[in-house]
Design an enzyme around this catalytic site. Structure first.
Site, PDB file in Angstrom:
ATOM      1  CE  LYS A   1      -3.916  -2.266   2.375  1.00 30.69           C
ATOM      2  NZ  LYS A   1      -4.769  -2.222   3.606  1.00 30.69           N
TER       3      LYS A   1
ATOM      4  CG  ASN B   1      -3.446  -2.367   7.124  1.00 31.48           C
ATOM      5  OD1 ASN B   1      -3.325  -1.918   5.984  1.00 31.48           O
ATOM      6  ND2 ASN B   1      -4.512  -3.043   7.501  1.00 31.48           N
TER       7      ASN B   1
ATOM      8  CG  HIS C   1      -5.311  -6.173  -0.162  1.00 29.97           C
ATOM      9  ND1 HIS C   1      -6.508  -6.205   0.531  1.00 29.97           N
ATOM     10  CD2 HIS C   1      -5.449  -7.040  -1.206  1.00 29.97           C
ATOM     11  CE1 HIS C   1      -7.335  -7.053  -0.089  1.00 29.97           C
ATOM     12  NE2 HIS C   1      -6.712  -7.569  -1.140  1.00 29.97           N
TER      13      HIS C   1
HETATM   14  P1  ADP Z   1      -7.679  -6.788   6.010  1.00 31.25           P
HETATM   15  O1  ADP Z   1      -6.880  -5.816   5.174  1.00 31.25           O
HETATM   16  O2  ADP Z   1      -6.881  -7.291   7.176  1.00 31.25           O
HETATM   17  O3  ADP Z   1      -8.310  -7.888   5.197  1.00 31.25           O
HETATM   18  P2  ADP Z   1     -10.335  -5.586   6.126  1.00 31.25           P
HETATM   19  O4  ADP Z   1     -10.612  -6.258   4.830  1.00 31.25           O
HETATM   20  O5  ADP Z   1     -11.285  -5.794   7.250  1.00 31.25           O
HETATM   21  O6  ADP Z   1      -8.871  -5.944   6.679  1.00 31.25           O
HETATM   22  O7  ADP Z   1     -10.258  -4.009   5.887  1.00 31.25           O
HETATM   23  C1  ADP Z   1      -9.692  -3.476   4.718  1.00 31.25           C
HETATM   24  C2  ADP Z   1      -8.775  -2.319   5.100  1.00 31.25           C
HETATM   25  O8  ADP Z   1      -9.555  -1.241   5.617  1.00 31.25           O
HETATM   26  C3  ADP Z   1      -7.769  -2.629   6.215  1.00 31.25           C
HETATM   27  O9  ADP Z   1      -6.600  -3.277   5.730  1.00 31.25           O
HETATM   28  C4  ADP Z   1      -7.481  -1.242   6.757  1.00 31.25           C
HETATM   29  O10 ADP Z   1      -6.557  -0.535   5.923  1.00 31.25           O
HETATM   30  C5  ADP Z   1      -8.844  -0.572   6.658  1.00 31.25           C
HETATM   31  N1  ADP Z   1      -9.636  -0.722   7.879  1.00 31.25           N
HETATM   32  C6  ADP Z   1     -10.402  -1.779   8.246  1.00 31.25           C
HETATM   33  N2  ADP Z   1     -11.014  -1.584   9.429  1.00 31.25           N
HETATM   34  C7  ADP Z   1     -10.613  -0.356   9.849  1.00 31.25           C
HETATM   35  C8  ADP Z   1     -10.885   0.449  11.010  1.00 31.25           C
HETATM   36  N3  ADP Z   1     -11.705   0.014  11.984  1.00 31.25           N
HETATM   37  N4  ADP Z   1     -10.286   1.641  11.102  1.00 31.25           N
HETATM   38  C9  ADP Z   1      -9.481   2.094  10.132  1.00 31.25           C
HETATM   39  N5  ADP Z   1      -9.196   1.400   9.000  1.00 31.25           N
HETATM   40  C10 ADP Z   1      -9.738   0.198   8.859  1.00 31.25           C
HETATM   41 MG    MG Z   2      -9.743  -7.738   3.627  1.00 30.68          MG
END
Ligand code: ADP
Ligand code: MG
Length: 151
Positions: free
Chosen positions: A9, A112, A115
């Site tokens: 990202k 984070n 992805h």
């Molecule tokens: P992952 O990337 O671990 O699969 P998700 O698909 O649930 O997580 O969420 C997509 C992205 O949205 C996350 O990687 C993060 O960048 C953002 N995100 C998710 N939940 C939150 C939150 N509660 N606060 C801020 N950003 C979030």
């Molecule tokens: Mg996801």
């Protein structure tokens, strides 16, 4: 063989952590079969995060993923989807286990770094969003036997 879509990202690019993060995946034995450095459009980002439409974090997450260039990759291995998710760690950096990418390199909930597809269905859909068939190269890794052992 299974394939998964990985995105380094905008924070990974800006913090010059691309090499370090790619190394985690390579050292584990995942094979890179496609890679593209690109700027994601808002339209593509909204399709990518369509499953999250309506959630409070949808809009800021779209804004984040389009805030700068990203490196999009397709990684291949037996069980690649789950293996990549384990290497990435849980969603929030402040919470992710040390030893994982998110656990070692980040503190933020949204920023984070990486992805990774979360199921075979999303992997297929996401790979098709970013890559044409010709852009994915099905080559033999010469160390394959040493990585997988008994294959
Ligand atoms: P992952 O990337 O671990 O699969 P998700 O698909 O649930 O997580 O969420 C997509 C992205 O949205 C996350 O990687 C993060 O960048 C953002 N995100 C998710 N939940 C939150 C939150 N509660 N606060 C801020 N950003 C979030
Ligand atoms: Mg996801």
């Amino acid at each position: 063989m299974e394939r998964t879509l990985i995105i380094l990202k905008p924070d990974a690019v800006q913090r010059q952590l691309m090499g370090a993060i790619i190394s985690r995946f390579e050292q584990k034995g995942l094979q890179i079969v496609g890679a593209k450095f690109m700027q994601i459009s808002r339209e593509l980002a909204e399709r990518h995060y369509a499953a999250h439409k309506g959630k409070d974090f949808f809009e800021p997450t779209v804004n984040y993923i389009i805030s700068g260039p990203v490196l999009v990759m397709v990684l291949q291995a037996k069980g690649a989807i789950a293996i990549a998710r384990k290497l990435m760690g849980t969603t929030f950096g402040f919470d992710a286990e040390p030893g994982t990418i998110r656990g070692d390199f980040g503190l933020s909930s949204r920023f984070n770094l990486v992805h990774g597809s979360d199921s075979p269905e999303s992997a297929e859909a996401e790979i098709n969003l970013y890559f044409s068939d010709e852009e994915l190269i099905d080559y033999e890794l010469t160390n394959r036997h040493w990585v997988f052992g008994n294959v």
